[in-house]
Design an enzyme around this catalytic site. Sequence first.
Site, short mmCIF file in Angstrom:
data_model
loop_
_atom_site.label_atom_id
_atom_site.label_comp_id
_atom_site.label_asym_id
_atom_site.label_seq_id
_atom_site.Cartn_x
_atom_site.Cartn_y
_atom_site.Cartn_z
N TYR A 18 -9.17 -5.65 3.03
CA TYR A 18 -8.59 -4.38 3.47
C TYR A 18 -8.80 -3.37 2.33
O TYR A 18 -7.92 -3.17 1.50
CB TYR A 18 -7.11 -4.65 3.72
CG TYR A 18 -6.29 -3.58 4.40
CD1 TYR A 18 -6.83 -2.39 4.86
CD2 TYR A 18 -4.93 -3.80 4.60
CE1 TYR A 18 -6.04 -1.45 5.49
CE2 TYR A 18 -4.13 -2.86 5.22
CZ TYR A 18 -4.69 -1.69 5.67
OH TYR A 18 -3.89 -0.76 6.28
N GLU A 35 -3.65 7.36 18.95
CA GLU A 35 -4.29 6.12 18.48
C GLU A 35 -3.58 4.86 18.97
O GLU A 35 -2.36 4.74 18.84
CB GLU A 35 -4.32 6.13 16.96
CG GLU A 35 -5.06 4.94 16.36
CD GLU A 35 -5.27 5.11 14.85
OE1 GLU A 35 -6.09 5.95 14.46
OE2 GLU A 35 -4.62 4.38 14.09
N ARG A 47 0.83 -1.21 0.00
CA ARG A 47 0.00 0.00 0.00
C ARG A 47 0.87 1.26 0.00
O ARG A 47 0.42 2.31 -0.40
CB ARG A 47 -0.90 0.01 1.25
CG ARG A 47 -2.02 -1.02 1.22
CD ARG A 47 -2.66 -1.16 2.60
NE ARG A 47 -3.24 0.07 3.10
CZ ARG A 47 -4.49 0.48 2.86
NH1 ARG A 47 -5.28 -0.27 2.12
NH2 ARG A 47 -4.94 1.59 3.37
N ARG A 65 0.06 6.30 16.48
CA ARG A 65 0.18 7.62 15.85
C ARG A 65 -0.63 8.66 16.60
O ARG A 65 -1.47 8.32 17.45
CB ARG A 65 -0.25 7.58 14.38
CG ARG A 65 -1.67 7.13 14.15
CD ARG A 65 -1.96 7.02 12.66
NE ARG A 65 -3.26 6.41 12.45
CZ ARG A 65 -3.80 6.18 11.25
NH1 ARG A 65 -3.13 6.51 10.15
NH2 ARG A 65 -4.98 5.61 11.13
N ASP A 122 -10.09 0.51 0.80
CA ASP A 122 -10.24 1.92 1.12
C ASP A 122 -11.59 2.43 0.63
O ASP A 122 -12.28 1.77 -0.13
CB ASP A 122 -9.14 2.73 0.43
CG ASP A 122 -7.77 2.40 0.99
OD1 ASP A 122 -7.70 2.02 2.17
OD2 ASP A 122 -6.79 2.51 0.24
N ARG A 144 9.73 5.93 -2.85
CA ARG A 144 9.99 6.88 -3.94
C ARG A 144 11.42 7.39 -3.92
O ARG A 144 11.98 7.63 -2.85
CB ARG A 144 9.05 8.09 -3.81
CG ARG A 144 7.59 7.73 -3.94
CD ARG A 144 6.82 8.86 -4.58
NE ARG A 144 5.40 8.58 -4.51
CZ ARG A 144 4.61 9.01 -3.53
NH1 ARG A 144 5.10 9.78 -2.57
NH2 ARG A 144 3.33 8.69 -3.52
N ARG A 157 -8.64 -6.13 13.71
CA ARG A 157 -8.05 -5.20 14.66
C ARG A 157 -9.01 -4.04 14.85
O ARG A 157 -9.70 -3.62 13.92
CB ARG A 157 -6.72 -4.65 14.13
CG ARG A 157 -5.66 -5.69 14.00
CD ARG A 157 -5.21 -6.24 15.32
NE ARG A 157 -4.32 -5.33 16.03
CZ ARG A 157 -3.80 -5.61 17.22
NH1 ARG A 157 -4.10 -6.75 17.83
NH2 ARG A 157 -2.98 -4.76 17.80
N1 UDP Z 1 3.09 1.08 8.04
C1 UDP Z 1 4.27 1.09 8.75
N2 UDP Z 1 4.74 2.29 9.23
C2 UDP Z 1 4.08 3.44 9.04
C3 UDP Z 1 2.89 3.44 8.30
C4 UDP Z 1 2.42 2.23 7.83
O1 UDP Z 1 4.87 0.05 8.98
O2 UDP Z 1 4.56 4.48 9.53
C5 UDP Z 1 2.59 -0.21 7.55
C6 UDP Z 1 1.51 -0.79 8.46
O3 UDP Z 1 1.68 -2.19 8.53
C7 UDP Z 1 0.23 -0.46 7.72
C8 UDP Z 1 0.67 -0.55 6.28
O4 UDP Z 1 2.01 -0.04 6.28
O5 UDP Z 1 -0.80 -1.38 7.99
C9 UDP Z 1 -0.19 0.25 5.34
O6 UDP Z 1 -0.26 1.58 5.81
P1 UDP Z 1 -1.53 2.50 5.55
O7 UDP Z 1 -1.17 3.88 5.93
O8 UDP Z 1 -2.00 2.25 4.17
O9 UDP Z 1 -2.59 1.94 6.57
P2 UDP Z 1 -4.05 2.55 6.92
O10 UDP Z 1 -3.92 3.06 8.31
O11 UDP Z 1 -4.38 3.58 5.90
O12 UDP Z 1 -4.97 1.39 6.82
#
Ligand code: UDP
Length: 383
Positions: free
Chosen positions: A350, A302, A175, A281, A352, A179, A251
């Site tokens: 999963y 969170e 996801r 976060r 969006d 870059r 979860r």
């Molecule tokens: N992830 C991570 N570190 C971060 C942000 C995301 O390891 O700082 C991982 C985490 O496993 C997450 C996945 O990347 O489930 C996808 O992130 P995304 O932001 O898409 O998750 P969302 O909260 O949007 O479902």
Amino acid sequence: MSTSRILIVGAGFSGAVAARELAAIQDRKILVIDEREHMGGNCHTKRDPTSGIMLHRYGPHIFHTSREDVWAYVNRFAEFGPFINRVKARIKRGVFSLPINLGTINQFFGRNFSSEEARAFIGTLGDSRIDEPRNFEEYALKFVGRELYETFFYGYTQKQWGCEPRELPTSVIKRLPIRFTEDDNYYSDRFQGIPREGYTALIKRVLDHPDIEVKLGTAWQAGMAGEFEHVIFTGPLDQYYGHHLGRLGYRTVFWERSDHLGDYQGHALMNYPEVGIPFIRKIEHKHFAPWEEHEKTVVYTEFSKESGAADIPFYPKSLGPDKILQARYLEQARSETKVSFLGRLATYRYLDMHQVISEALDFTPRLAEAIRRGQPRPVLPAL
Ligand code: UDP
């Protein structure tokens, strides 16, 4: 109740879009029920009475899509404010930009690489012994190497999912892009924004149609189906079947609210990937509406945990045993004739917001046609 009615269970994006599309093309009355007292499902937003800030009550929702028709669709029902999701991660060494981009790489390694130099450098860090990554961890080790993986992904993922990243599929980490440019936009889609008056106002407008009735605070009960020509179920798949084969793993997330004056962290999303910190976060809601001004600020810290029977399920875990169970429930779902399953929870994927809208837009006309012709209902490709 007459049998020419359609029941939709859930007033989130899936249920609302399905209701609207069916109402637009069918001569049927549609009843939408939701057990909660508000529309919008987990996208629900509400203006905070004390600060005036629009709160994303069930966590941050930033709308993004590359599908022009989906973007046009949501813009029919709300005015979107421009928003680019620029996520930061705070670790002991400082604050870094996510997804990993050229700026992150240069800051983290104290270098001054060009794009191509950074690409070559990261290439040397990746574990070249991994040919086809089989899970989250292998994917990260192959493409960013151990140090970046352990710093930005390991702890966050372990806290968010409550398991080892090697137990998760590669689709979870895919996801996020990696870059080698200075582009620090979290998403790579063509369109991105947030409805100026929030998601609940948007969904309320989607459901505002003379043939749609909405009953909030009304839980689904299996006995209801008999009164309707068709049911579209958008709640948890295992709940529909009374968990009789067992519970699918989800979860849930929860928040501690704190109120401050002025600004707290200078932007909306600050991730805390370190293992020793119990939360994942901090969300500063007013930054989701940069077109508004507020003296106060509201922060949600969170936390994530396994979803119990009384919790709201957010993320389908999809570990090995879940996948076996999901397949068994889906097999039952495929054989239903009077019920369709739509959306993230009902298909246990999963997804969006833009993906569930796409699916509802694609699926509903096929369902309407089948109902009109008295044919067996179509099945979502995902089922
Ligand atoms: N992830 C991570 N570190 C971060 C942000 C995301 O390891 O700082 C991982 C985490 O496993 C997450 C996945 O990347 O489930 C996808 O992130 P995304 O932001 O898409 O998750 P969302 O909260 O949007 O479902």
